[in-house]
Scaffold this motif. Structure first.
Motif, PDB file in Angstrom:
ATOM      1  N   UNK A 167       0.826  -1.207   0.000  1.00 31.10           N
ATOM      2  CA  UNK A 167       0.000   0.000   0.000  1.00 31.10           C
ATOM      3  C   UNK A 167       0.857   1.253   0.000  1.00 31.10           C
ATOM      4  N   UNK A 168       1.968   1.230   0.749  1.00 30.80           N
ATOM      5  CA  UNK A 168       2.865   2.388   0.801  1.00 30.80           C
ATOM      6  C   UNK A 168       3.548   2.633  -0.540  1.00 30.80           C
ATOM      7  N   UNK A 169       3.685   1.587  -1.350  1.00 25.93           N
ATOM      8  CA  UNK A 169       4.370   1.726  -2.640  1.00 25.93           C
ATOM      9  C   UNK A 169       3.495   2.396  -3.695  1.00 25.93           C
ATOM     10  N   UNK A 170       2.178   2.446  -3.465  1.00 25.81           N
ATOM     11  CA  UNK A 170       1.277   3.027  -4.451  1.00 25.81           C
ATOM     12  C   UNK A 170       1.456   4.537  -4.553  1.00 25.81           C
ATOM     13  N   UNK A 171       1.329   5.053  -5.752  1.00 21.45           N
ATOM     14  CA  UNK A 171       1.252   6.492  -5.945  1.00 21.45           C
ATOM     15  C   UNK A 171      -0.111   6.964  -5.430  1.00 21.45           C
ATOM     16  N   UNK A 172      -0.146   8.000  -4.564  1.00 23.90           N
ATOM     17  CA  UNK A 172      -1.437   8.458  -4.020  1.00 23.90           C
ATOM     18  C   UNK A 172      -2.476   8.754  -5.095  1.00 23.90           C
ATOM     19  N   UNK A 173      -2.023   9.205  -6.273  1.00 24.31           N
ATOM     20  CA  UNK A 173      -2.975   9.536  -7.330  1.00 24.31           C
ATOM     21  C   UNK A 173      -3.764   8.310  -7.783  1.00 24.31           C
ATOM     22  N   UNK A 174      -3.180   7.104  -7.627  1.00 21.70           N
ATOM     23  CA  UNK A 174      -3.881   5.892  -8.048  1.00 21.70           C
ATOM     24  C   UNK A 174      -5.054   5.563  -7.137  1.00 21.70           C
ATOM     25  N   UNK A 175      -5.020   6.064  -5.913  1.00 24.41           N
ATOM     26  CA  UNK A 175      -6.062   5.746  -4.953  1.00 24.41           C
ATOM     27  C   UNK A 175      -7.334   6.543  -5.198  1.00 24.41           C
ATOM     28  N   UNK A 176      -7.192   7.711  -5.791  1.00 20.92           N
ATOM     29  CA  UNK A 176      -8.336   8.595  -5.938  1.00 20.92           C
ATOM     30  C   UNK A 176      -8.482   9.487  -4.722  1.00 20.92           C
ATOM     31  N   UNK A 177      -9.480  10.328  -4.759  1.00 12.64           N
ATOM     32  CA  UNK A 177      -9.625  11.371  -3.745  1.00 12.64           C
ATOM     33  C   UNK A 177     -10.295  10.902  -2.463  1.00 12.64           C
ATOM     34  N   UNK A 178     -10.849   9.675  -2.447  1.00  9.11           N
ATOM     35  CA  UNK A 178     -11.636   9.261  -1.280  1.00  9.11           C
ATOM     36  C   UNK A 178     -11.229   7.914  -0.713  1.00  9.11           C
ATOM     37  N   UNK A 179     -10.040   7.473  -1.058  1.00  8.79           N
ATOM     38  CA  UNK A 179      -9.545   6.195  -0.553  1.00  8.79           C
ATOM     39  C   UNK A 179      -8.260   6.429   0.232  1.00  8.79           C
ATOM     40  N   UNK A 180      -8.239   6.008   1.488  1.00 13.80           N
ATOM     41  CA  UNK A 180      -7.107   6.233   2.385  1.00 13.80           C
ATOM     42  C   UNK A 180      -6.381   4.928   2.677  1.00 13.80           C
ATOM     43  N   UNK A 181      -5.224   5.051   3.350  1.00  9.01           N
ATOM     44  CA  UNK A 181      -4.402   3.880   3.667  1.00  9.01           C
ATOM     45  C   UNK A 181      -4.016   3.863   5.141  1.00  9.01           C
ATOM     46  N   UNK A 182      -4.065   2.681   5.729  1.00 10.03           N
ATOM     47  CA  UNK A 182      -3.524   2.440   7.061  1.00 10.03           C
ATOM     48  C   UNK A 182      -2.513   1.312   6.932  1.00 10.03           C
ATOM     49  N   UNK A 183      -1.263   1.581   7.295  1.00 13.10           N
ATOM     50  CA  UNK A 183      -0.191   0.585   7.197  1.00 13.10           C
ATOM     51  C   UNK A 183       0.138   0.079   8.598  1.00 13.10           C
TER      52      UNK A 183
END
Length: 330
Positions: free
Chosen positions: A140-156
């Motif tokens: 998840x940390x390796x993803x470019x934030x732009x790939x997630x879209x504006x409403x998807x967050x990450x918890x590592x």
């Protein structure tokens, strides 16, 4: 319990599923679905249309979706409109790779496969949070934030950032060699099982049934493929500022990533200090039960639910878009 074939049967979406399999390397993909039936109705494919929020729980090495069961129930308890999806990933459990390339087993493609799976289900536009443990957290940390879209967050959750722990890299290389040999030799396959089940090689405080489950997961997986997976994880190098906007959950007594390694990761990769959460117990697996200390397990679960709920609220309110904009400008 759901599988890829369920998507084909319910949506007659043969081409999209075939494209997912070809792009991800997965031959099959299995997951469980949790939701508050008093709010969203009976569990089934139609539940996806009634939910307004999404939580995805991704296990780490030698795990299956079963490790998240208690946490998934707790998340649903506190988030009545949330759909909680818990897939098997990384080639364990029911999600098996067919003939993946090394490139498909690198952290970033592994995370992209999860996004593609959500797109298959028609859930990419829901506000939500992806929660990954260890190897999945690294992906998840390796993803470019732009790939997630504006409403998807990450918890590592205790991410396996191997570039900051030389000892773990050395142990990982030994493990990859053992797995490669286990894929060709019955004795080394037995040795892989013994190592994975031995108490001295398992996380401190982990119950015996959880150690046995990890051993079964490794023994049941194709070891040659697992060897490539480990090598790709060891070779991963995150970009500077990779941790910006990611909620980081560390174990204060994590033997695989001690405090000095955690601090080094934050310096190298630009994590936000105000997004760092430290668990007082549980080591590298704070979401699993702790032997002889059920109160620690309950406290960890409560804190994880609070973190997920807070991030979910930010996603629903569109705060993720603001975070992405700030990260792009930094």
């Amino acid at each position: 319990q759901f599988r890829l074939d369920a998507i084909v049967r319910s949506h007659n979406n043969h081409d999209a599923v075939a494209q997912f399999r070809a792009a991800s390397g997965y031959g099959d993909f299995g997951w469980s679905l949790y939701a508050r039936t008093d709010r969203l109705g009976p569990i089934g494919p139609s539940t996806l249309a009634r939910a307004s929020e999404l939580v995805v729980l991704l296990h780490g090495w030698a795990g299956t979706r079963a490790v998240w069961h208690d946490l998934a129930l707790a998340v649903c308890r506190d988030n009545a409109d949330a759909l909680v999806l818990v897939p098997d990933v990384l080639g364990f459990g029911e999600s098996r790779f067919a003939q993946p390339t090394a490139a498909q087993l690198a952290p970033e493609p592994l995370a992209r496969a999860v996004l593609s799976w959500l797109a298959l289900l028609g859930l990419r536009d829901l506000p939500g949070v992806l929660v990954g443990h260890s190897m999945s957290a690294l992906a998840l940390c390796a993803l470019d934030p732009a790939e997630l879209g504006a409403r998807l967050s990450r918890v590592a959750l205790t991410p396996a950032i191997m570039e900051v722990v030389p000892l773990q890299r050395a142990l990982g290389r030994f493990g990859a060699m053992l797995l490669a040999l286990g894929g060709r030799n019955r004795f080394f396959r037995w040795l892989c099982g013994w190592v994975s089940g031995a108490r001295i090689f398992s996380p401190p405080g982990l119950p015996s049934d959880e150690r046995a489950a990890m051993k079964r997961a490794i023994m049941g997986a194709p070891m040659a493929t697992m060897a490539i997976l480990v090598r790709e994880i060891l070779a991963a190098r995150l970009r500077p500022k990779a941790l910006r906007g990611v909620e980081l959950v560390f174990g204060d007594r994590d033997p695989t990533h001690p405090r000095r390694a955690q601090e080094r990761a934050l310096r190298l990769l630009g994590g936000d200090v105000d997004r760092v959460h430290r668990m007082a117990s549980g080591g590298h697996h704070p979401h699993l039960p702790v032997v002889d200390h059920p109160e620690w397990s309950a406290r960890n679960q409560d804190e994880l639910v609070r973190i997920i709920g807070s991030v979910l609220l930010s996603s629903a309110e569109g705060a993720v878009a603001s975070t992405l904009a700030l990260a792009a400008d930094a």
